[in-house]
Design a protein around this motif. Structure first.
Motif, PDB file in Angstrom:
ATOM      1  N   VAL A  12      31.807  41.449  44.441  1.00 48.72           N
ATOM      2  CA  VAL A  12      32.784  42.414  43.943  1.00 48.72           C
ATOM      3  C   VAL A  12      33.804  42.716  45.043  1.00 48.72           C
ATOM      4  O   VAL A  12      33.434  42.974  46.184  1.00 48.72           O
ATOM      5  CB  VAL A  12      32.086  43.723  43.504  1.00 48.72           C
ATOM      6  N   TYR A  13      35.068  42.674  44.687  1.00 46.76           N
ATOM      7  CA  TYR A  13      36.112  42.970  45.677  1.00 46.76           C
ATOM      8  C   TYR A  13      35.988  44.426  46.126  1.00 46.76           C
ATOM      9  O   TYR A  13      35.839  45.328  45.300  1.00 46.76           O
ATOM     10  CB  TYR A  13      37.487  42.719  45.070  1.00 46.76           C
ATOM     11  N   PRO A  14      36.054  44.675  47.454  1.00 45.36           N
ATOM     12  CA  PRO A  14      35.845  46.035  47.982  1.00 45.36           C
ATOM     13  C   PRO A  14      36.730  47.093  47.329  1.00 45.36           C
ATOM     14  O   PRO A  14      36.267  48.170  46.970  1.00 45.36           O
ATOM     15  CB  PRO A  14      36.169  45.874  49.480  1.00 45.36           C
ATOM     16  N   GLY A  15      38.018  46.794  47.178  1.00 44.64           N
ATOM     17  CA  GLY A  15      38.921  47.770  46.570  1.00 44.64           C
ATOM     18  C   GLY A  15      38.576  48.058  45.123  1.00 44.64           C
ATOM     19  O   GLY A  15      38.665  49.198  44.660  1.00 44.64           O
ATOM     20  N   VAL A  16      38.161  47.021  44.415  1.00 44.16           N
ATOM     21  CA  VAL A  16      37.773  47.185  43.012  1.00 44.16           C
ATOM     22  C   VAL A  16      36.495  48.003  42.916  1.00 44.16           C
ATOM     23  O   VAL A  16      36.354  48.861  42.036  1.00 44.16           O
ATOM     24  CB  VAL A  16      37.584  45.807  42.349  1.00 44.16           C
ATOM     25  N   LYS A  74      45.608  40.092  39.601  1.00 47.31           N
ATOM     26  CA  LYS A  74      46.176  39.200  40.614  1.00 47.31           C
ATOM     27  C   LYS A  74      45.264  39.037  41.826  1.00 47.31           C
ATOM     28  O   LYS A  74      45.430  38.097  42.595  1.00 47.31           O
ATOM     29  CB  LYS A  74      47.552  39.727  41.057  1.00 47.31           C
ATOM     30  N   TRP A  75      44.302  39.961  41.996  1.00 47.20           N
ATOM     31  CA  TRP A  75      43.415  39.870  43.163  1.00 47.20           C
ATOM     32  C   TRP A  75      42.246  38.907  42.928  1.00 47.20           C
ATOM     33  O   TRP A  75      41.465  38.638  43.833  1.00 47.20           O
ATOM     34  CB  TRP A  75      42.854  41.254  43.491  1.00 47.20           C
ATOM     35  N   GLY A  76      42.123  38.407  41.725  1.00 48.42           N
ATOM     36  CA  GLY A  76      40.970  37.572  41.382  1.00 48.42           C
ATOM     37  C   GLY A  76      41.151  36.112  41.736  1.00 48.42           C
ATOM     38  O   GLY A  76      41.909  35.746  42.635  1.00 48.42           O
ATOM     39  N   HIS A  77      40.432  35.258  41.007  1.00 49.12           N
ATOM     40  CA  HIS A  77      40.439  33.818  41.274  1.00 49.12           C
ATOM     41  C   HIS A  77      41.580  33.162  40.502  1.00 49.12           C
ATOM     42  O   HIS A  77      41.492  32.961  39.292  1.00 49.12           O
ATOM     43  CB  HIS A  77      39.098  33.203  40.870  1.00 49.12           C
ATOM     44  N   GLU A 119      48.268  44.598  40.059  1.00 51.29           N
ATOM     45  CA  GLU A 119      47.872  44.581  41.461  1.00 51.29           C
ATOM     46  C   GLU A 119      46.609  45.427  41.637  1.00 51.29           C
ATOM     47  O   GLU A 119      46.356  46.361  40.874  1.00 51.29           O
ATOM     48  CB  GLU A 119      48.987  45.158  42.337  1.00 51.29           C
ATOM     49  N   GLU A 120      45.829  45.096  42.660  1.00 54.09           N
ATOM     50  CA  GLU A 120      44.591  45.837  42.905  1.00 54.09           C
ATOM     51  C   GLU A 120      44.858  47.320  43.133  1.00 54.09           C
ATOM     52  O   GLU A 120      44.102  48.179  42.663  1.00 54.09           O
ATOM     53  CB  GLU A 120      43.878  45.238  44.119  1.00 54.09           C
ATOM     54  N   ARG A 121      45.951  47.639  43.801  1.00 51.91           N
ATOM     55  CA  ARG A 121      46.275  49.042  44.095  1.00 51.91           C
ATOM     56  C   ARG A 121      46.606  49.848  42.837  1.00 51.91           C
ATOM     57  O   ARG A 121      46.577  51.075  42.862  1.00 51.91           O
ATOM     58  CB  ARG A 121      47.441  49.116  45.079  1.00 51.91           C
ATOM     59  N   ASP A 122      46.968  49.151  41.733  1.00 48.36           N
ATOM     60  CA  ASP A 122      47.334  49.837  40.491  1.00 48.36           C
ATOM     61  C   ASP A 122      46.143  50.038  39.559  1.00 48.36           C
ATOM     62  O   ASP A 122      46.268  50.707  38.523  1.00 48.36           O
ATOM     63  CB  ASP A 122      48.422  49.049  39.745  1.00 48.36           C
ATOM     64  N   LEU A 123      44.999  49.443  39.917  1.00 48.44           N
ATOM     65  CA  LEU A 123      43.837  49.522  39.033  1.00 48.44           C
ATOM     66  C   LEU A 123      43.339  50.957  38.869  1.00 48.44           C
ATOM     67  O   LEU A 123      42.923  51.358  37.782  1.00 48.44           O
ATOM     68  CB  LEU A 123      42.709  48.634  39.574  1.00 48.44           C
ATOM     69  N   SER A 139      33.915  39.384  36.350  1.00 47.25           N
ATOM     70  CA  SER A 139      34.036  39.023  37.765  1.00 47.25           C
ATOM     71  C   SER A 139      35.059  39.897  38.456  1.00 47.25           C
ATOM     72  O   SER A 139      36.137  39.470  38.809  1.00 47.25           O
ATOM     73  CB  SER A 139      34.457  37.553  37.899  1.00 47.25           C
ATOM     74  N   PRO A 140      34.753  41.202  38.615  1.00 47.09           N
ATOM     75  CA  PRO A 140      35.707  42.105  39.224  1.00 47.09           C
ATOM     76  C   PRO A 140      35.932  41.803  40.689  1.00 47.09           C
ATOM     77  O   PRO A 140      36.925  42.186  41.226  1.00 47.09           O
ATOM     78  CB  PRO A 140      35.064  43.479  39.057  1.00 47.09           C
TER      79      PRO A 140
END
Length: 262
Positions: free
Chosen positions: A114-118, A218-221, A240-244, A261-262
């Protein structure tokens, strides 16, 4: 001979292979193709090390593989003498053996993906408004992975579906939103371009109008080519990840659907 690679059961995947497969993953469709890509990367690395004296002999780069994957994969299936269902069975066998022999290690490996920001956004989100669509794991395994990642998600909020069944699952979320929130908008977040392309062309989903908003993570694969292509699709918004956090935390009483797959 593909069977020769089955003898290598080292505990750790080489870092170069891990990074290369991450770059190749966006163009593969399902676990069988990932097994095929892994075999290609390993066999080429072995052949290159054995033939260093031959000028110009080198493994294909990740970029060369992603650009030509659609043409390459059928040839690779023939080369390794295996059909798609055989590689899928091999993948499932190995995964199940890992789950049963070391469930804790298997869960930790998934949770670390899991992406840290997510992860931080999901921790703060209202899980009563979230649905998780999983095509890689069964519902029970997905619930365990989410719990290991620190997300206490009710089991009824996890929808198990095949790779080609996400549109049907999303329709069920839309139906549920009518009962749960009076028909508020549903936001679907996905990093698989092929899934979003399928959904964007699904007339059943198109008929929902503003009640359904498709978002490309956009932060994914994904490859740069896929990111550029999706910008031309009017029904899909790049996220974008920051907008999630704003998406999951605001916007009324609607539901949110997040792919697996977050």
């Amino acid at each position: 001979d593909f069977s020769s690679y089955l003898q290598d059961r080292g505990d750790d995947i080489p870092k170069w292979l891990e990074e290369k497969l991450k770059q190749v993953r966006p163009v593969t469709s399902g676990p069988a193709e990932m097994v095929l890509a892994a075999r290609l990367c390993v066999s080429e690395a072995v052949a290159s090390s054995r033939n260093r004296h031959i000028n110009g002999r080198r493994p294909l780069t990740a970029g060369e593989i992603t650009e030509n994957w659609d043409e390459m994969k059928d040839i690779l299936y023939l080369r390794c003498g295996a059909e798609e269902h055989e590689l899928l069975h091999l993948f499932q066998e190995e995964r199940n053996e890992w789950m049963h022999s070391d469930e804790d290690g298997w869960l930790q490996a998934w949770a670390c993906d899991v992406y840290p920001g997510v992860a931080k956004v999901l921790e703060d989100a209202d899980t009563d408004k979230l649905y998780f669509l999983t095509s890689d794991l069964d519902k029970i395994s997905a619930e365990k992975v989410l719990r290991r990642g620190g997300f206490d998600v009710p089991s009824e909020r996890i929808l198990e579906c095949g790779p080609d069944e996400k549109s049907d699952a999303l329709l069920s979320v839309l139906d549920a939103s009518v009962h749960n929130s009076g028909g508020g908008a549903v936001d679907f977040v996905e990093d698989d371009v092929s899934v979003l392309q399928q959904m964007a062309g699904d007339l059943r989903l198109a008929s929902k109008g503003e009640r359904l908003r498709l978002h490309f993570a956009k932060w994914g694969h994904s490859t740069a080519k896929q990111v550029a292509a999706i910008s031309a699709w009017p029904r899909v918004a790049a996220l974008e990840e920051r907008d999630l956090s704003d998406l999951l935390g605001g916007g009324g009483m609607g539901e949110r659907a997040v792919e697996d797959s977050p």
